[in-house]
Design a protein around this motif. Sequence first.
Motif, PDB file in Angstrom:
ATOM      1  N   TRP A  58       5.510  -4.005   7.694  1.00 19.85           N
ATOM      2  CA  TRP A  58       6.587  -3.088   7.575  1.00 19.85           C
ATOM      3  C   TRP A  58       6.111  -1.880   7.116  1.00 19.85           C
ATOM      4  CZ3 TRP A  58       6.594  -8.266   6.011  1.00 19.85           C
ATOM      5  CH2 TRP A  58       7.609  -9.211   6.649  1.00 19.85           C
ATOM      6  N   ARG A  59       6.376  -0.604   7.845  1.00 18.53           N
ATOM      7  CA  ARG A  59       5.964   0.617   7.152  1.00 18.53           C
ATOM      8  C   ARG A  59       7.436   1.340   6.889  1.00 18.53           C
ATOM      9  NH1 ARG A  59       0.834   0.976   8.563  1.00 18.53           N
ATOM     10  NH2 ARG A  59       0.056  -0.289  10.188  1.00 18.53           N
ATOM     11  N   LEU A  60       7.466   1.837   5.647  1.00 15.25           N
ATOM     12  CA  LEU A  60       8.787   1.997   5.090  1.00 15.25           C
ATOM     13  C   LEU A  60       8.884   3.405   4.651  1.00 15.25           C
ATOM     14  CD1 LEU A  60       9.955  -1.505   3.631  1.00 15.25           C
ATOM     15  CD2 LEU A  60      10.596  -0.572   5.824  1.00 15.25           C
ATOM     16  N   PRO A  61       9.926   4.275   4.973  1.00 15.49           N
ATOM     17  CA  PRO A  61      10.014   5.441   4.094  1.00 15.49           C
ATOM     18  C   PRO A  61      10.473   5.203   2.774  1.00 15.49           C
ATOM     19  CG  PRO A  61      11.496   5.512   5.937  1.00 15.49           C
ATOM     20  CD  PRO A  61      10.982   4.045   5.831  1.00 15.49           C
ATOM     21  N   ALA A  62       9.517   5.711   1.742  1.00 15.13           N
ATOM     22  CA  ALA A  62      10.170   5.415   0.193  1.00 15.13           C
ATOM     23  C   ALA A  62      10.172   6.862  -0.410  1.00 15.13           C
ATOM     24  CB  ALA A  62       8.875   4.698  -0.413  1.00 15.13           C
ATOM     25  N   PRO A  63      11.177   7.225  -0.663  1.00 18.25           N
ATOM     26  CA  PRO A  63      11.649   8.620  -1.454  1.00 18.25           C
ATOM     27  C   PRO A  63      10.958   8.753  -2.631  1.00 18.25           C
ATOM     28  CG  PRO A  63      13.724   7.328  -0.584  1.00 18.25           C
ATOM     29  CD  PRO A  63      12.531   6.428  -0.290  1.00 18.25           C
ATOM     30  N   ALA A  64      10.667   7.691  -3.607  1.00 19.96           N
ATOM     31  CA  ALA A  64      10.114   8.036  -4.790  1.00 19.96           C
ATOM     32  C   ALA A  64       8.654   8.400  -4.538  1.00 19.96           C
ATOM     33  CB  ALA A  64      10.008   6.779  -5.469  1.00 19.96           C
ATOM     34  N   VAL A 120       0.823  -1.247  -0.150  1.00 22.84           N
ATOM     35  CA  VAL A 120      -0.049   0.087   0.084  1.00 22.84           C
ATOM     36  C   VAL A 120       0.847   1.331   0.133  1.00 22.84           C
ATOM     37  CG1 VAL A 120      -1.901   1.097   1.383  1.00 22.84           C
ATOM     38  CG2 VAL A 120      -1.827  -1.170   1.420  1.00 22.84           C
ATOM     39  N   PRO A 121       0.844   1.973  -1.120  1.00 24.67           N
ATOM     40  CA  PRO A 121       1.703   3.135  -1.268  1.00 24.67           C
ATOM     41  C   PRO A 121       1.098   4.249  -0.404  1.00 24.67           C
ATOM     42  CG  PRO A 121       0.785   2.675  -3.513  1.00 24.67           C
ATOM     43  CD  PRO A 121       0.398   1.711  -2.469  1.00 24.67           C
ATOM     44  N   GLN A 122       1.676   5.274   0.142  1.00 25.48           N
ATOM     45  CA  GLN A 122       1.210   6.311   0.728  1.00 25.48           C
ATOM     46  C   GLN A 122       1.863   7.583   0.660  1.00 25.48           C
ATOM     47  OE1 GLN A 122       1.073   4.422   4.846  1.00 25.48           O
ATOM     48  NE2 GLN A 122      -1.104   4.662   4.861  1.00 25.48           N
ATOM     49  N   PRO A 123       1.631   7.943  -0.866  1.00 23.30           N
ATOM     50  CA  PRO A 123       2.539   9.130  -1.319  1.00 23.30           C
ATOM     51  C   PRO A 123       2.363  10.571  -0.528  1.00 23.30           C
ATOM     52  CG  PRO A 123       0.866   8.994  -2.954  1.00 23.30           C
ATOM     53  CD  PRO A 123       0.747   7.694  -1.988  1.00 23.30           C
ATOM     54  N   LEU A 124       1.063  10.655   0.184  1.00 24.01           N
ATOM     55  CA  LEU A 124       0.862  12.002   0.826  1.00 24.01           C
ATOM     56  C   LEU A 124       0.999  11.888   2.342  1.00 24.01           C
ATOM     57  CD1 LEU A 124      -2.601  12.883  -1.192  1.00 24.01           C
ATOM     58  CD2 LEU A 124      -0.145  13.474  -1.570  1.00 24.01           C
ATOM     59  N   ASP A 125       1.514  10.818   2.579  1.00 21.98           N
ATOM     60  CA  ASP A 125       1.730  10.629   4.109  1.00 21.98           C
ATOM     61  C   ASP A 125       3.362  10.409   4.334  1.00 21.98           C
ATOM     62  OD1 ASP A 125       1.390  10.260   6.879  1.00 21.98           O
ATOM     63  OD2 ASP A 125       0.753   8.125   6.571  1.00 21.98           O
ATOM     64  N   GLY A 126       4.014  11.417   3.932  1.00 19.81           N
ATOM     65  CA  GLY A 126       5.535  11.509   4.012  1.00 19.81           C
ATOM     66  C   GLY A 126       6.225  10.376   3.292  1.00 19.81           C
ATOM     67  N   GLY A 127       5.486   9.847   2.190  1.00 18.29           N
ATOM     68  CA  GLY A 127       6.248   9.132   1.305  1.00 18.29           C
ATOM     69  C   GLY A 127       6.563   7.831   1.923  1.00 18.29           C
ATOM     70  N   ARG A 128       5.354   6.931   2.393  1.00 14.71           N
ATOM     71  CA  ARG A 128       5.743   5.760   3.072  1.00 14.71           C
ATOM     72  C   ARG A 128       5.081   4.685   2.146  1.00 14.71           C
ATOM     73  NH1 ARG A 128       7.127   6.533   8.344  1.00 14.71           N
ATOM     74  NH2 ARG A 128       6.434   4.281   8.933  1.00 14.71           N
ATOM     75  N   LEU A 129       5.577   3.436   2.660  1.00 13.47           N
ATOM     76  CA  LEU A 129       5.134   2.203   1.751  1.00 13.47           C
ATOM     77  C   LEU A 129       4.837   1.292   2.820  1.00 13.47           C
ATOM     78  CD1 LEU A 129       5.035   1.027  -1.157  1.00 13.47           C
ATOM     79  CD2 LEU A 129       7.265  -0.005  -0.515  1.00 13.47           C
ATOM     80  N   THR A 130       3.551   0.705   3.079  1.00 11.90           N
ATOM     81  CA  THR A 130       3.337  -0.418   3.844  1.00 11.90           C
ATOM     82  C   THR A 130       3.244  -1.703   3.190  1.00 11.90           C
ATOM     83  OG1 THR A 130       1.958   1.329   5.191  1.00 11.90           O
ATOM     84  CG2 THR A 130       1.436  -1.016   5.469  1.00 11.90           C
ATOM     85  N   VAL A 131       3.879  -2.734   3.879  1.00  8.73           N
ATOM     86  CA  VAL A 131       3.898  -3.892   3.198  1.00  8.73           C
ATOM     87  C   VAL A 131       3.499  -4.758   4.173  1.00  8.73           C
ATOM     88  CG1 VAL A 131       5.608  -5.869   2.229  1.00  8.73           C
ATOM     89  CG2 VAL A 131       6.166  -3.250   1.862  1.00  8.73           C
TER      90      VAL A 131
END
Length: 418
Positions: free
Chosen positions: A99-105, A58-69
Motif C-alpha cells: 500500500w502506498r499512502l499519502p502521509a501528511p505528517a 517505509v516512510p518517504q518524507p521527501l517524496d510528497g510525504g508518502r508511506l509505503t506499507v
Amino acid sequence: MNQQTTIHHSLAGLRTTLRRLAHRASLPVEVRYRLALSASRVAAAELAAGRPVQLEVVPQPLDGGRLTVRLHLPHARRQPPLDGLPLPAERWPGTAAVWRLPAPALGSAGPDAPAPGGPAGNDRKAPVLSELLEEELSAAVRQADALAEDHQRLKHELAETNSGVLALYVQLEERDEQLRQAHGRMLRQLEDALRPPPVRVPGLEMAVHYEPAEKDAPTGGDLYDWFVLPDGTVHITVVDALGHGLTSTRSALNVTHAVRTLALEGHPLESIVARTDEVLATFDHELMATVQLARLDPAGGGLVLANGSHPPALLVRGDGSTRLLEVRGRGIGFPLPGSERLLRDRLEPGDLLVLYTDGLTESRRDPREGELRLAAAASRHRHRPIEEIPGAIADEMHTVILHPDDTVALTVRRVDQA
C-alpha cells in the motif's frame, strides 16, 4: 518515523502495529481502519495456519510525504488474493501486498526539520489502543450517519421523481385518450366517406352492417356501393378485395368507383365485371377482388345479378323459405374475368335479399356450413326492422370465429307501396 520491520504471529498484533504507525503518520482515520482491515484479510489465512507474516513500513518524507506499507507472507504457497479489499493494494514480487499512502505528517518535514525518528518524532506519545479504536468507531458512526442522510435525501429525491413520473404518466394517459378519441372520430369520418348510407326509394328498405377483422384497422377490403340509375332502378355493388387494411381499401375503392362509372355510362350489367378488370389492369397490376352486382326495380321487384367469384346472394321469401342465387363468374384480377351470365328473379313484398362477403359465412372455415347457417339466421330475423337485420345476422353467425375476416352484410327488403 524510521523504516520499521516487524514480525507478527497474530491478527491483533498486526492491527495494533498498523493503527499506531498510521496514527504517527497522521493518516486519516478512515484510511487507517481500512488499512488495518485490508492487511488483516491478506494475512488471516497465514496467521490462522500458525505461519508468521512480516510487516515493513517505509516512510518517504521527501517524496510528497508518502508511506509505503509492505506485507510479506514468506511461507505462503501462492500469492494472496487482493481483490475487493477495503483499501486496494498493489501486488509485489513474491507473496506480498503493498500500500502506498499519502502521509501528511511525513510531507511536512522540510530541509531543516528533524530527521524522522529523531527527537521530535520520539517525543510524540504513543496512543492508547482503545483511543484509536474509539476514534475509528466514531469515524465509522459519522460515515454511517452521512450515508443515512444521503439515503434519506435520495429517498426524498426519488419520491419527488416518482411523483413527477406519475404526473407525467397521467398527462400521457390523458393525451393518449385524446388521441384515441381523435383517432376514433377520424375513423368514423373515414368510414362515413367510404360507406354510403342506404338509398331511400319507395318500395325498398335497405340496411348494412360492416365489421372489420382488425379493430384497429376498420378500413379493410370489403366495401359496398348503392345508387339509383337514371331509369329508376337501384344498383348495388359488393366488393371483397384481397388483403386487409388501407392497401385493400384502395383496391376496393378502385373497383367500386370503376363499377359506378361504367354503370352510370350505361354499360350492360353482364359486361361490367369484365370491363372493370380492363379499366383497372392498366394501373393496378396486383389487384384481386371478388365482386357481386345487383339491379333492383323498386316498382316491380325485378332482380338481376352478375357475379365475379363472389359468394352467392341469399333470397328469403316472406314465408321463411330460402334460396341461394348462384351465378358463375371470375373476379377482378382473375384469369378470364367476368360474369358468365345474368341471373334474373323477382322480389315480392316481404321478400328479403341478403348480399354479403365471405367473412360472414367462413368464420368457421366451412363456407357450405356457413351458407346453411346464414339461411337459417336470415329466415329467423326476417321480420325485424330492416336496420336491425344485418347486425342480428352477423351476431348469430359470429358466435364462434375461427377465421376472422372483414365482413359486410347488406339486406334489401321489398315492401308494399300501398
